[in-house]
Design an enzyme around this catalytic site. Structure first.
Site, PDB file in Angstrom:
ATOM      1  N   LYS A 110      -5.789  30.303  33.563  1.00  0.00           N
ATOM      2  CA  LYS A 110      -5.258  31.281  32.383  1.00  0.00           C
ATOM      3  C   LYS A 110      -5.333  32.728  31.726  1.00  0.00           C
ATOM      4  O   LYS A 110      -5.180  33.335  30.924  1.00  0.00           O
ATOM      5  CB  LYS A 110      -5.905  30.243  30.872  1.00  0.00           C
ATOM      6  CG  LYS A 110      -5.637  28.408  31.941  1.00  0.00           C
ATOM      7  CD  LYS A 110      -5.903  27.360  30.154  1.00  0.00           C
ATOM      8  CE  LYS A 110      -5.364  26.501  30.341  1.00  0.00           C
ATOM      9  NZ  LYS A 110      -4.821  25.587  32.165  1.00  0.00           N
TER      10      LYS A 110
HETATM   11  C1  LIG Z   1      -4.952  24.255  32.158  1.00  0.00           C
HETATM   12  C2  LIG Z   1      -5.271  24.222  33.964  1.00  0.00           C
HETATM   13  C3  LIG Z   1      -4.892  23.540  34.594  1.00  0.00           C
HETATM   14  C4  LIG Z   1      -3.188  22.824  34.096  1.00  0.00           C
HETATM   15  O1  LIG Z   1      -2.219  24.461  33.562  1.00  0.00           O
HETATM   16  P1  LIG Z   1      -0.213  23.787  32.459  1.00  0.00           P
HETATM   17  O2  LIG Z   1      -0.260  25.066  32.466  1.00  0.00           O
HETATM   18  O3  LIG Z   1      -1.326  23.280  31.346  1.00  0.00           O
HETATM   19  O4  LIG Z   1      -0.247  22.719  33.169  1.00  0.00           O
HETATM   20  C5  LIG Z   1      -4.777  23.470  36.105  1.00  0.00           C
HETATM   21  N1  LIG Z   1      -5.781  24.048  36.752  1.00  0.00           N
HETATM   22  C6  LIG Z   1      -6.928  24.324  35.835  1.00  0.00           C
HETATM   23  C7  LIG Z   1      -7.987  24.960  36.031  1.00  0.00           C
HETATM   24  C8  LIG Z   1      -6.393  24.798  34.146  1.00  0.00           C
HETATM   25  O5  LIG Z   1      -6.964  25.407  33.369  1.00  0.00           O
END
Ligand SMILES: *Cc1c(COP(=O)(O)O)cnc(C)c1O
Length: 535
Positions: A110
């Protein structure tokens, strides 16, 4: 470029406005009907790099931001903040590829978007007499990445809500120790969906109205914001570029991506990359035990009336995948009425169903699968045993689903390169990763490290802290003990920001009921109000 709601095509917004609003007034998500279908120039990929690619792609979606300003923002977002000069390096795992998205400041994918969103917001706020309170629900990783991204941003404050005792202890510490005069964190008694649903409600609450009259707008840093979504398109194109540069593929060859999915933001960015001309074969939606998306993509029925399961991949413990709404909009050919109806069904009845035709169109592009807890753990063990790779549980879910997919597609004679998105550092989930590979220490079964952790905690003299999520009184979180153990056995370097967490002071202790969240946000917004203002 103009944006409007997935649920109506009446009001249109500029990119800057859409970034500042985050969510539409009718609860819908911002979409554009002018997707740049030629937005990724394949011929140029050989000459470019991550940041130039980012400028080209983001420039298409945020065309009301002067290019020079955007270029500067991209440099500020990525220069020196990522531990790899490639930003998101592609590495081999057997015959496949891992796209490592976790080298940013908070060790989760993120970061890639949340280093950028605050810059976009600041650019959009320029020349406006407005303040913004970011309100965000997190299942673990978004929270820290958002807090870090917005720390001390001018005229912007942020409130993050996470499910009380629903995140890993390291994730908890990352958020609870966040510094900055404009950051607020609340643990909510409930699960992630409670947090997210309530956050959506806060946007239309009387508290929000009151804040607006005081010059404070609410906005979101969730992956529903186009300022989050668009920066994620970049690494799909860059992964393709890296394969090209290595001579692994030829221009126009198709590749598949397997994406560990929760809120459907990451994989939707892949969909947009495909729509912009990137040669993607299939996008594989990987779920954990909360396999609502696997069920939906198999049957066309999205039914959230089911048990919510806590897993070792908590960032994917989600029953309402918000960004799916955008896919429904695009694949229905922009049928906002349909989307509005489906979303109202979901809200009123907890379930919606799409027709066979729409499902078939979606299945042209998306494949799906899930990995249960045992499969995820086995995949972590095998990745280490077979490839000497230490992977986190979210990546493991995707890798496991990727392997199932490969077996299936082998029958079709498909040998496209397969890229698995690797979304977090294994050290954020050190205990589960360690135990998956090496088993519980000293062969004990239940909570083997409690005694050890208690000793370490007693030595550090810590008392029980209000709001602390650990149940062990005075105990140091398991996370550090396992981080150290995992390092000793694998020699995989521990990211510095994680090892330094243990020295940091707990700053955020609020534990809230759902009905207290709006008031919390209202109170926090005080930091945004100019001093001496009469209210
Ligand atoms: C947020 C997250 C996901 C999922 O991503 P989305 O965009 O919500 O589908 C997968 N793995 C990790 C480590 C995350 O932080």
């Amino acid at each position: 470029m103009r944006y409007h709601s997935t649920r109506a095509k009446e009001d249109f917004y500029s990119p800057k406005e859409a970034v500042l609003k985050g969510l539409c007034d009718d609860g819908g998500l911002f979409v554009t009907d002018e997707l740049p279908e030629d937005g990724i120039d394949l011929g140029e990929l050989f000459k470019t790099d991550y940041k130039s690619l980012a400028l080209d792609i983001m420039g298409r979606f945020f065309d009301d931001i002067p290019r020079e300003e955007l270029k500067k923002a991209i440099s500020e977002a990525y220069d020196g903040k990522f531990m790899s000069s490639l930003v998101t390096p592609l590495t081999e795992i057997g015959d496949d590829w891992l796209l490592e998205l976790y080298h940013g400041p908070t060790q989760a994918f993120k970061d890639v978007a949340l280093c950028m969103l605050p810059k976009l917001m600041s650019l959009a706020l320029k020349d406006r007499d407005e303040r913004i309170m970011i309100v965000t629900a997190t299942s673990g990783d978004t929270g820290k990445a958002a807090l870090s991204g917005f720390q001390d941003a001018e005229h912007i404050a942020i409130t993050v809500f996470y499910p009380h005792q629903g995140v890993s202890d390291i994730q908890y510490l990352q958020m609870a120790t966040q510094e900055g005069s404009n950051v607020f964190v609340g643990a909510v008694k409930g699960n992630f969906d409670d947090c997210q649903t309530e956050v959506k409600e806060i946007f239309s609450s009387k508290e929000a109205e009151k804040l607006l009259s005081e010059g404070v707008h609410l906005s979101s840093a969730n992956s529903i914001n186009i300022g989050r979504l668009v920066p994620q398109i970049v690494y799909y194109a860059d992964a393709y570029r890296q394969l090209l540069m290595r001579g692994e593929i030829e221009l126009h060859d198709k590749v598949d991506f397997c994406v560990p999915t929760g809120n459907f933001g990451d994989v939707l960015a892949g969909y947009l990359a495909k729509r912009m001309g990137l040669p993607i074969g299939k996008l594989i939606v990987a779920s954990n035990d909360n396999k609502i998306l696997t069920d939906f993509l198999s049957t066309g029925v999205y039914d959230k009336r089911r048990e919510f399961k806590k897993t070792i991949s908590p960032s994917m413990d989600i029953l309402v995948s918000s960004n799916l709404e955008r896919l429904l909009y695009y694949e229905s050919g922009g049928d906002a009425e349909l989307v509005a109806r489906l979303m109202s069904d979901l809200k009123e009845k907890g379930v919606f169903e799409i027709d066979k035709e729409l499902l078939a169109r979606i299945r042209e592009i998306f494949d799906c699968g899930y990995a249960d807890e045992a499969e995820a753990r086995r995949t972590i063990r095998e990745a280490y045993g077979s490839y000497d790779r230490v992977i986190d549980p979210h990546t493991a879910v995707a890798l496991c689903v990727a392997e199932k997919y490969k077996k299936k597609r082998a029958k079709e004679g498909n040998v496209r390169p397969l890229i698995v998105l690797s979304t977090a550092s294994p050290y954020k989930f050190a205990r589960d990763v360690y135990e998956s590979i090496f088993g519980a220490p000293r062969g004990e079964s239940d909570s083997p490290s409690d005694e050890e952790a208690r000793k370490a905690g007693a030595a550090s003299g810590e008392g029980t802290l209000e709001g602390r999520q650990e149940t062990k009184e005075g105990g140091e979180p398991d996370g550090f003990y396992y981080m150290e153990m995992l390092y000793q056995r694998t020699k995989e370097p521990i990211p510095k920001p994680l090892s330094e967490l243990r020295k940091k002071e707990i700053r955020h202790k609020a534990v809230l009921r759902r009905d207290e969240m709006a008031g919390f946000v209202y109170d926090n917004a005080k930091v945004l109000k100019p001093e001496g203002r009469n209210s």
